[in-house]
Design an enzyme around this catalytic site. Structure first.
Site, PDB file in Angstrom:
ATOM      1  N   SER A   1       0.874  -1.182   0.000  1.00 36.46           N
ATOM      2  CA  SER A   1       0.000   0.000   0.000  1.00 36.46           C
ATOM      3  C   SER A   1       0.906   1.225   0.000  1.00 36.46           C
ATOM      4  O   SER A   1       2.093   1.120   0.344  1.00 36.46           O
ATOM      5  CB  SER A   1      -0.850  -0.020   1.274  1.00 36.46           C
TER       6      SER A   1
ATOM      7  N   TYR B   1      -1.881  -1.252  10.492  1.00 37.94           N
ATOM      8  CA  TYR B   1      -1.868  -1.361   9.016  1.00 37.94           C
ATOM      9  C   TYR B   1      -0.561  -0.810   8.453  1.00 37.94           C
ATOM     10  O   TYR B   1       0.089  -1.449   7.613  1.00 37.94           O
ATOM     11  CB  TYR B   1      -3.080  -0.588   8.477  1.00 37.94           C
TER      12      TYR B   1
HETATM   13  P1  NAD Z   1     -11.391  -6.318   0.272  1.00 38.23           P
HETATM   14  O1  NAD Z   1     -11.982  -6.198   1.635  1.00 38.23           O
HETATM   15  O2  NAD Z   1     -12.237  -6.033  -0.932  1.00 38.23           O
HETATM   16  O3  NAD Z   1     -10.743  -7.744   0.061  1.00 38.23           O
HETATM   17  C1  NAD Z   1      -9.998  -8.371   1.049  1.00 38.23           C
HETATM   18  C2  NAD Z   1      -9.915  -9.840   0.720  1.00 38.23           C
HETATM   19  O4  NAD Z   1      -9.189 -10.478   1.766  1.00 38.23           O
HETATM   20  C3  NAD Z   1     -11.291 -10.511   0.670  1.00 38.23           C
HETATM   21  O5  NAD Z   1     -11.280 -11.528  -0.310  1.00 38.23           O
HETATM   22  C4  NAD Z   1     -11.407 -11.131   2.063  1.00 38.23           C
HETATM   23  O6  NAD Z   1     -12.307 -12.227   2.122  1.00 38.23           O
HETATM   24  C5  NAD Z   1      -9.977 -11.545   2.284  1.00 38.23           C
HETATM   25  N1  NAD Z   1      -9.646 -11.784   3.674  1.00 38.23           N
HETATM   26  C6  NAD Z   1      -9.779 -10.950   4.736  1.00 38.23           C
HETATM   27  N2  NAD Z   1      -9.373 -11.567   5.860  1.00 38.23           N
HETATM   28  C7  NAD Z   1      -8.971 -12.821   5.486  1.00 38.23           C
HETATM   29  C8  NAD Z   1      -8.449 -13.934   6.173  1.00 38.23           C
HETATM   30  N3  NAD Z   1      -8.264 -13.924   7.502  1.00 38.23           N
HETATM   31  N4  NAD Z   1      -8.178 -15.061   5.474  1.00 38.23           N
HETATM   32  C9  NAD Z   1      -8.392 -15.116   4.132  1.00 38.23           C
HETATM   33  N5  NAD Z   1      -8.864 -14.078   3.422  1.00 38.23           N
HETATM   34  C10 NAD Z   1      -9.160 -12.957   4.104  1.00 38.23           C
HETATM   35  O7  NAD Z   1     -10.115  -5.359   0.320  1.00 38.23           O
HETATM   36  P2  NAD Z   1      -9.157  -4.771  -0.822  1.00 38.23           P
HETATM   37  O8  NAD Z   1      -9.284  -3.293  -0.749  1.00 38.23           O
HETATM   38  O9  NAD Z   1      -9.338  -5.473  -2.116  1.00 38.23           O
HETATM   39  O10 NAD Z   1      -7.734  -5.137  -0.184  1.00 38.23           O
HETATM   40  C11 NAD Z   1      -6.876  -6.099  -0.730  1.00 38.23           C
HETATM   41  C12 NAD Z   1      -5.447  -5.734  -0.363  1.00 38.23           C
HETATM   42  O11 NAD Z   1      -5.127  -4.471  -0.938  1.00 38.23           O
HETATM   43  C13 NAD Z   1      -5.213  -5.588   1.141  1.00 38.23           C
HETATM   44  O12 NAD Z   1      -3.960  -6.141   1.466  1.00 38.23           O
HETATM   45  C14 NAD Z   1      -5.222  -4.089   1.336  1.00 38.23           C
HETATM   46  O13 NAD Z   1      -4.473  -3.713   2.449  1.00 38.23           O
HETATM   47  C15 NAD Z   1      -4.573  -3.631   0.048  1.00 38.23           C
HETATM   48  N6  NAD Z   1      -4.833  -2.239  -0.291  1.00 38.23           N
HETATM   49  C16 NAD Z   1      -6.084  -1.769  -0.474  1.00 38.23           C
HETATM   50  C17 NAD Z   1      -6.271  -0.440  -0.799  1.00 38.23           C
HETATM   51  C18 NAD Z   1      -7.624   0.153  -1.051  1.00 38.23           C
HETATM   52  O14 NAD Z   1      -7.706   1.386  -1.183  1.00 38.23           O
HETATM   53  N7  NAD Z   1      -8.665  -0.625  -1.146  1.00 38.23           N
HETATM   54  C19 NAD Z   1      -5.173   0.412  -0.915  1.00 38.23           C
HETATM   55  C20 NAD Z   1      -3.904  -0.109  -0.703  1.00 38.23           C
HETATM   56  C21 NAD Z   1      -3.745  -1.433  -0.402  1.00 38.23           C
END
Ligand code: NAD
Length: 256
Positions: free
Chosen positions: A138, A151
């Site tokens: 991130s 985080y």
């Molecule tokens: P999201 O909530 O849409 O997806 C998260 C995924 O992780 C889902 O499939 C969920 O079921 C799974 N998950 C959560 N806990 C789990 C566990 N204990 N075991 C197995 N699976 C689990 O979120 P997202 O925004 O797509 O985030 C995905 C990644 O991207 C994360 O690592 C997040 O930190 C990173 N990220 C997101 C953003 C953003 O703005 N959305 C920005 C930077 C980084």
């Protein structure tokens, strides 16, 4: 481009993970999905792209289940060529109010899971002399934001893990790199928009504008599709000697 290769994408039932899984499937890779919630819809989306798909429901906070997931992927498709460490959660609170249980969960799911999955896939990648480990970090792997201690610590940690994994494999065909998105409108971020709207009495649109305006000069969300294309690039021959980078796709967030 990735016909015959197998990609294991953690946390791919939704959001960025599903976007990356679809982009890799479009290149012909077999896909192993993981994550909570409905997985039949995402499986159907991948199958519709003509890719072979399987699902494992490992809880990424549990090392034994992560090992079982990697074994399942290897047994199903022969080996794991591409590992995308993507599963992640968020919790927002000041350090002095941060629940200890939430700290432990964020570190386990956003950081330690990548270590456990990487150590399980690496021996076969090294033997094949080809592999890609892509860690979804991130902008919070590069800079901080208030009330996101666990985080930010986990994401800085995964950028460090990326560098070390890349260095340890630098003379082989196995690369490891991190992707550092800014805001992406997924369920993880929608919760933060909703909290802002509720606490400040704003409409969803105003809360979204405020969220973007605080950090992201482009005033645009990055999309899971764009992040998927970056993952495909890391898997291409052009990525053969890209090792240990933390590549931001953040609308200018960290350029400020
Ligand atoms: P999201 O909530 O849409 O997806 C998260 C995924 O992780 C889902 O499939 C969920 O079921 C799974 N998950 C959560 N806990 C789990 C566990 N204990 N075991 C197995 N699976 C689990 O979120 P997202 O925004 O797509 O985030 C995905 C990644 O991207 C994360 O690592 C997040 O930190 C990173 N990220 C997101 C953003 C953003 O703005 N959305 C920005 C930077 C980084």
């Amino acid at each position: 481009m990735l016909k015959g290769k197998t990609a294991l994408v953690t946390g791919s039932t939704s959001g960025i993970g599903l976007g990356i899984a679809k982009a890799l499937a479009q290149q012909g890779a077999n896909i192993v999905l993981n994550g909570f919630g409905d997985h039949t819809g995402p499986e159907a989306e991948i199958a519709a792209l003509g890719a072979k798909v399987a699902y494992h429901g490992a809880d990424m906070s549990k090392p034994v289940e992560i090992e079982a997931m990697v074994k399942f992927a290897q047994d199903t498709f022969g080996r794991v060529d591409i590992l995308v460490n993507n599963a992640g959660i968020q919790h927002v609170a000041r350090v002095e109010n941060f629940p200890v249980e939430r700290w432990d969960a964020v570190i386990a799911i956003n950081l330690s899971s990548a270590f456990h999955a990487s150590r399980a896939v690496l021996p076969a990648m090294q033997q094949a002399n080809w592999g890609r480990i892509i860690n979804v970090a991130s902008v919070h792997g590069l800079v901080g934001s208030a009330e996101k201690s666990a985080y930010v610590a986990a994401k800085h940690g995964i950028v460090g893990l990326t560098k070390v994994t890349a260095l340890e494999n630098a003379t082989t065909g196995v690369t490891c790199n991190a992707i550092c998105p800014g805001w992406v409108l997924t369920p993880l971020v929608q919760k933060q928009v909703d909290a802002k709207a509720a606490s400040l009495g704003l409409s969803n649109q105003k809360a979204t504008e405020l969220l973007l305006g605080e950090k992201e000069p482009s005033m645009q969300f990055t999309t899971p599709e764009e992040l998927g294309e970056l993952a495909v690039f890391f898997c291409s021959a052009a990525g053969n000697n890209i090792r240990g980078v933390a590549w931001n796709m953040d609308g200018g967030w960290t350029a400020q």
